[in-house]
Scaffold this motif. Sequence first.
Motif, short mmCIF file in Angstrom:
data_model
loop_
_atom_site.label_atom_id
_atom_site.label_comp_id
_atom_site.label_asym_id
_atom_site.label_seq_id
_atom_site.Cartn_x
_atom_site.Cartn_y
_atom_site.Cartn_z
N ASP A 125 35.32 59.53 33.59
CA ASP A 125 36.63 59.03 33.98
C ASP A 125 37.52 59.21 32.76
N LYS A 126 38.29 60.29 32.78
CA LYS A 126 39.11 60.64 31.62
C LYS A 126 40.31 59.71 31.49
N ASP A 127 40.66 59.37 30.27
CA ASP A 127 41.85 58.58 30.01
C ASP A 127 43.08 59.43 30.33
N ALA A 128 44.00 58.86 31.12
CA ALA A 128 45.19 59.61 31.55
C ALA A 128 46.03 60.09 30.36
N ALA A 129 46.11 59.26 29.33
CA ALA A 129 46.90 59.63 28.15
C ALA A 129 46.13 60.54 27.21
N GLY A 130 44.81 60.60 27.35
CA GLY A 130 44.00 61.43 26.48
C GLY A 130 43.74 60.82 25.13
N VAL A 131 44.02 59.53 24.98
CA VAL A 131 43.86 58.86 23.70
C VAL A 131 42.48 58.21 23.58
N ASP A 132 42.12 57.45 24.61
CA ASP A 132 40.85 56.73 24.58
C ASP A 132 39.70 57.64 24.97
N PRO A 133 38.48 57.30 24.52
CA PRO A 133 37.30 58.09 24.93
C PRO A 133 37.06 57.96 26.44
N ASP A 134 36.29 58.89 26.98
CA ASP A 134 35.99 58.89 28.41
C ASP A 134 35.12 57.70 28.78
N ASN A 135 35.37 57.16 29.97
CA ASN A 135 34.46 56.19 30.57
C ASN A 135 33.40 56.98 31.31
N VAL A 136 32.16 56.54 31.25
CA VAL A 136 31.05 57.32 31.81
C VAL A 136 30.40 56.54 32.95
N TRP A 137 30.31 57.18 34.11
CA TRP A 137 29.62 56.63 35.28
C TRP A 137 28.33 57.42 35.46
N THR A 138 27.20 56.72 35.44
CA THR A 138 25.90 57.37 35.62
C THR A 138 25.29 56.82 36.90
N VAL A 139 24.95 57.73 37.81
CA VAL A 139 24.42 57.31 39.12
C VAL A 139 23.02 57.86 39.28
N SER A 140 22.09 56.96 39.59
CA SER A 140 20.71 57.37 39.81
C SER A 140 20.19 56.70 41.08
N SER A 141 19.11 57.26 41.60
CA SER A 141 18.52 56.68 42.81
C SER A 141 17.05 57.02 42.87
N TYR A 142 16.35 56.31 43.71
CA TYR A 142 14.98 56.68 44.01
C TYR A 142 14.59 56.14 45.39
N LEU A 143 13.69 56.85 45.99
CA LEU A 143 13.12 56.49 47.28
C LEU A 143 11.65 56.84 47.19
N LYS A 144 10.80 55.82 47.16
CA LYS A 144 9.37 56.07 46.99
C LYS A 144 8.80 56.78 48.21
N LYS A 145 7.75 57.53 47.96
CA LYS A 145 7.08 58.26 49.04
C LYS A 145 6.54 57.26 50.07
N TYR A 146 6.74 57.56 51.33
CA TYR A 146 6.29 56.72 52.46
C TYR A 146 6.97 55.35 52.46
N ASP A 147 8.13 55.24 51.84
CA ASP A 147 8.87 53.99 51.84
C ASP A 147 10.25 54.27 52.41
N ASP A 148 10.87 53.25 52.98
CA ASP A 148 12.20 53.45 53.56
C ASP A 148 13.29 52.80 52.74
N ILE A 149 12.94 52.18 51.60
CA ILE A 149 13.94 51.47 50.80
C ILE A 149 14.56 52.43 49.78
N TYR A 150 15.87 52.62 49.94
CA TYR A 150 16.65 53.50 49.06
C TYR A 150 17.30 52.63 47.99
N HIS A 151 17.07 52.98 46.72
CA HIS A 151 17.63 52.25 45.59
C HIS A 151 18.72 53.11 44.96
N LEU A 152 19.91 52.55 44.79
CA LEU A 152 21.01 53.25 44.12
C LEU A 152 21.46 52.39 42.95
#
Length: 197
Positions: free
Chosen positions: A116-143
Amino acid sequence: MSSRNVLYKWSIDDKPVKVDKWDGTALKNSLDDSAKKVLVDKMGFIESHHLMDGRLIICTIAVAFAMFALVWDYLKPFPLSRPILIICVLAYFILMAILTVYTSYREKGIFLVALDKDAAGVDPDNVWTVSSYLKKYDDIYHLIIDYKDGKKRGLRTANFKHSVAKFFDDNGVLSYEIYENELKLLINSLMSEKKDK
């Protein structure tokens, strides 16, 4: 429109995604792709490829060792090339072990790093990290969504876990509205925390 001033609202108007509802990998990938589309296409964040670049560098070095061994063996057939072949094979397997550790402990199911870039370009970028997992033979999705403020205010995390049946109908068609609402809750909660501080 800056993420600092607004809690986002969006909708996805594309044709529905249909997958085999018994294929866990297809279910997980379609949910991951939808989350990526929301953050990058709808919210305007910029995708960072640094994690994938690390994996590509390790693989490139491993292939370079294999190619060097092939060329060396062609130029100096087997009895003469034996020491070089041993070194190259060992280096290749060591790099594959490093790659396994990298994907298991560094990537850890991360499918998107968005800036997420700063509109003015002054501040450092904000970082969004997205991960997930779904175990084998399981129906529960983790985000899991991690948010790191560019101004070093620390790391904030929001997550949910639901059955994939919540997001897919009996025919295996993804219900964007339900999935979007869950993403909105996570992203807006992280943005609200950011706004309050």
